[in-house]
Design an enzyme around this catalytic site. Structure first.
Site, PDB file in Angstrom:
ATOM      1  CB  SER A 155     -27.296-102.159  -2.654  1.00 13.36           C
ATOM      2  OG  SER A 155     -26.353-102.311  -3.696  1.00 13.36           O
ATOM      3  CE1 TYR A 168     -25.684 -96.938  -2.292  1.00 19.45           C
ATOM      4  CE2 TYR A 168     -24.683 -99.011  -2.969  1.00 19.45           C
ATOM      5  CZ  TYR A 168     -25.769 -98.162  -2.938  1.00 19.45           C
ATOM      6  OH  TYR A 168     -26.957 -98.534  -3.547  1.00 19.45           O
TER       7      TYR A 168
HETATM    8  N1  LIG Z   1     -29.881 -97.861  -9.183  1.00 16.28           N
HETATM    9  C1  LIG Z   1     -29.158 -98.861  -8.724  1.00 16.28           C
HETATM   10  O1  LIG Z   1     -28.346 -99.447  -9.435  1.00 16.28           O
HETATM   11  C2  LIG Z   1     -29.329 -99.333  -7.322  1.00 16.28           C
HETATM   12  C3  LIG Z   1     -28.786-100.570  -6.970  1.00 16.28           C
HETATM   13  C4  LIG Z   1     -28.930-101.007  -5.673  1.00 16.28           C
HETATM   14  C5  LIG Z   1     -29.612-100.244  -4.752  1.00 16.28           C
HETATM   15  N2  LIG Z   1     -30.116 -99.038  -5.122  1.00 16.28           N
HETATM   16  C6  LIG Z   1     -30.816 -98.274  -4.104  1.00 16.28           C
HETATM   17  O2  LIG Z   1     -32.108 -97.935  -4.596  1.00 16.28           O
HETATM   18  C7  LIG Z   1     -32.578 -96.781  -3.908  1.00 16.28           C
HETATM   19  C8  LIG Z   1     -33.179 -95.827  -4.914  1.00 16.28           C
HETATM   20  O3  LIG Z   1     -32.151 -95.333  -5.737  1.00 16.28           O
HETATM   21  P1  LIG Z   1     -32.314 -95.105  -7.316  1.00 16.28           P
HETATM   22  O4  LIG Z   1     -31.392 -96.039  -7.982  1.00 16.28           O
HETATM   23  O5  LIG Z   1     -33.734 -95.098  -7.703  1.00 16.28           O
HETATM   24  O6  LIG Z   1     -31.652 -93.677  -7.447  1.00 16.28           O
HETATM   25  P2  LIG Z   1     -32.270 -92.233  -7.675  1.00 16.28           P
HETATM   26  O7  LIG Z   1     -31.125 -91.311  -7.444  1.00 16.28           O
HETATM   27  O8  LIG Z   1     -32.987 -92.192  -8.966  1.00 16.28           O
HETATM   28  O9  LIG Z   1     -33.347 -92.098  -6.507  1.00 16.28           O
HETATM   29  C9  LIG Z   1     -33.017 -91.796  -5.184  1.00 16.28           C
HETATM   30  C10 LIG Z   1     -34.056 -90.823  -4.654  1.00 16.28           C
HETATM   31  O10 LIG Z   1     -33.776 -90.600  -3.262  1.00 16.28           O
HETATM   32  C11 LIG Z   1     -33.913 -89.215  -3.021  1.00 16.28           C
HETATM   33  N3  LIG Z   1     -33.119 -88.824  -1.841  1.00 16.28           N
HETATM   34  C12 LIG Z   1     -31.774 -88.679  -1.746  1.00 16.28           C
HETATM   35  N4  LIG Z   1     -31.442 -88.270  -0.508  1.00 16.28           N
HETATM   36  C13 LIG Z   1     -32.607 -88.163   0.181  1.00 16.28           C
HETATM   37  C14 LIG Z   1     -32.930 -87.778   1.499  1.00 16.28           C
HETATM   38  N5  LIG Z   1     -31.983 -87.399   2.368  1.00 16.28           N
HETATM   39  N6  LIG Z   1     -34.230 -87.791   1.868  1.00 16.28           N
HETATM   40  C15 LIG Z   1     -35.209 -88.155   1.000  1.00 16.28           C
HETATM   41  N7  LIG Z   1     -34.964 -88.500  -0.268  1.00 16.28           N
HETATM   42  C16 LIG Z   1     -33.675 -88.508  -0.670  1.00 16.28           C
HETATM   43  C17 LIG Z   1     -33.442 -88.539  -4.279  1.00 16.28           C
HETATM   44  O11 LIG Z   1     -33.915 -87.199  -4.384  1.00 16.28           O
HETATM   45  C18 LIG Z   1     -34.003 -89.469  -5.351  1.00 16.28           C
HETATM   46  O12 LIG Z   1     -35.301 -89.075  -5.763  1.00 16.28           O
HETATM   47  C19 LIG Z   1     -31.386 -96.237  -3.123  1.00 16.28           C
HETATM   48  O13 LIG Z   1     -31.476 -96.598  -1.759  1.00 16.28           O
HETATM   49  C20 LIG Z   1     -30.203 -96.942  -3.772  1.00 16.28           C
HETATM   50  O14 LIG Z   1     -29.106 -97.054  -2.905  1.00 16.28           O
HETATM   51  C21 LIG Z   1     -29.995 -98.567  -6.381  1.00 16.28           C
END
Ligand SMILES: NC(=O)c1ccc[n+]([C@@H]2O[C@H](COP(=O)([O-])OP(=O)(O)OC[C@H]3O[C@@H](n4cnc5c(N)ncnc54)[C@H](O)[C@@H]3O)[C@@H](O)[C@H]2O)c1
Length: 264
Positions: A155, A168
């Site tokens: 991130s 985080y």
């Molecule tokens: N959306 C953003 O703004 C953003 C920015 C930077 C980084 N990220 C990172 O991107 C990645 C994906 O997140 P997203 O934004 O698509 O959010 P999201 O919540 O849509 O997706 C996250 C997914 O991870 C799954 N998950 C959670 N805990 C879990 C576990 N213990 N085991 C297996 N699966 C698990 C959830 O069920 C969900 O389907 C994450 O690592 C997040 O930190 C997101």
């Protein structure tokens, strides 16, 4: 499209958001995709969308905080598709919105278990498989690229501090430490390991953050020079580029997908 034809990709947290978009993009580019998540409904929906487009995917349930479940999921990937070429460690949680003194030991431990443990155990299982299958005698026709490609989802909070998100931010910095270390340790076995560092991207996680702090959405948008959040498909395309064989010299990098935020 056949950019990833004959390749097998395993993706964690692929039941929504960035993980789902990445699974769909890999499948559309010819890969056979193992979709994993703790959210079975979301994961199965991702597979349904991939199959509706005429592409190939299977769902396996997997909590990334549990090393046994990751090992089992990788074994199931190999049982189903014969090998593993690509590992995407994407699953993550956003955790509690609050200053350091508002975060409990449980908040911190859960964050580390999922966001750091998931990447650590994910890479262990994936690299173990990539090394084990990397025997040219097993594919004399030379039709499979040796080694493998791994992308970890960090991130922008992995390269800068994040007020109200200490655990985080710490977890995403740790993801980069693991990425760079694995990249150094396994590149001679032709396993490349990189990371992406997105800024706010439309997903369930960002919706949760906005719901926790009403009024914050405009503030979040304004700090991004491009003037908008990312789309999951934009992050997915960067992940595919990192895994492509045309990009074979890129290793141990943290690609910032932030609409220009860290340029200033
Ligand atoms: N959306 C953003 O703004 C953003 C920015 C930077 C980084 N990220 C990172 O991107 C990645 C994906 O997140 P997203 O934004 O698509 O959010 P999201 O919540 O849509 O997706 C996250 C997914 O991870 C799954 N998950 C959670 N805990 C879990 C576990 N213990 N085991 C297996 N699966 C698990 C959830 O069920 C969900 O389907 C994450 O690592 C997040 O930190 C997101």
């Amino acid at each position: 499209m056949t950019r990833f034809a004959n390749q097998v990709a395993f993706i964690t947290g692929a039941g929504s958001g960035i993980g789902r978009a990445t699974a769909i993009a890999f499948a559309a580019a010819g890969a056979r995709v193992m979709v994993s998540d703790v959210n079975d409904t979301g994961g199965q929906e991702t597979v349904a969308q991939i199959k509706a487009a005429g592409d190939e995917a299977t769902y396996v349930t997997c909590n990334v905080a549990d090393p046994t479940q990751i090992e089992t999921a990788i074994r199931q990937t190999v049982d189903t598709y014969g090998r593993l070429d690509i590992g995407i460690n994407n699953a993550g949680i956003g955790g509690k919105f609050g200053r350091l003194l508002d975060q409990s030991p449980q908040d911190f431990d859960q964050m580390m278990a999922v966001n750091v443990g998931g990447v650590f155990y994910g890479m262990q299982a994936q690299i173990r498989q990539m090394l084990a299958q990397d025997n040219p005698k097993d594919h004399p026709a030379g039709d499979y690229p040796a080694g493998g490609k791994i992308v970890n989802v960090s991130s922008i909070a992995g390269v800068r501090g994040m007020a109200m998100g200490g655990p985080y931010s710490a977890s995403k910095h740790a993801v980069l430490g693991l990425t760079k270390t694995a990249a150094l340790e396994y590149v001679r076995q032709n396993i490349r390991v990189n990371a992406v560092c997105p800024v706010y991207t439309h997903s369930g996680m960002v919706d949760d953050l906005i719901n926790m702090a009403p009024g914050i959405k405009d503030k979040m948008r304004r700090v991004i020079p491009i003037g908008r959040f990312g789309q999951p498909q934009e992050i997915a395309q960067a992940i595919l580029w990192l895994c492509s064989d045309e990009n074979a010299f890129c290793n141990g990098q943290a690609i910032q997908l932030d609409g220009g935020l860290t340029a200033g």
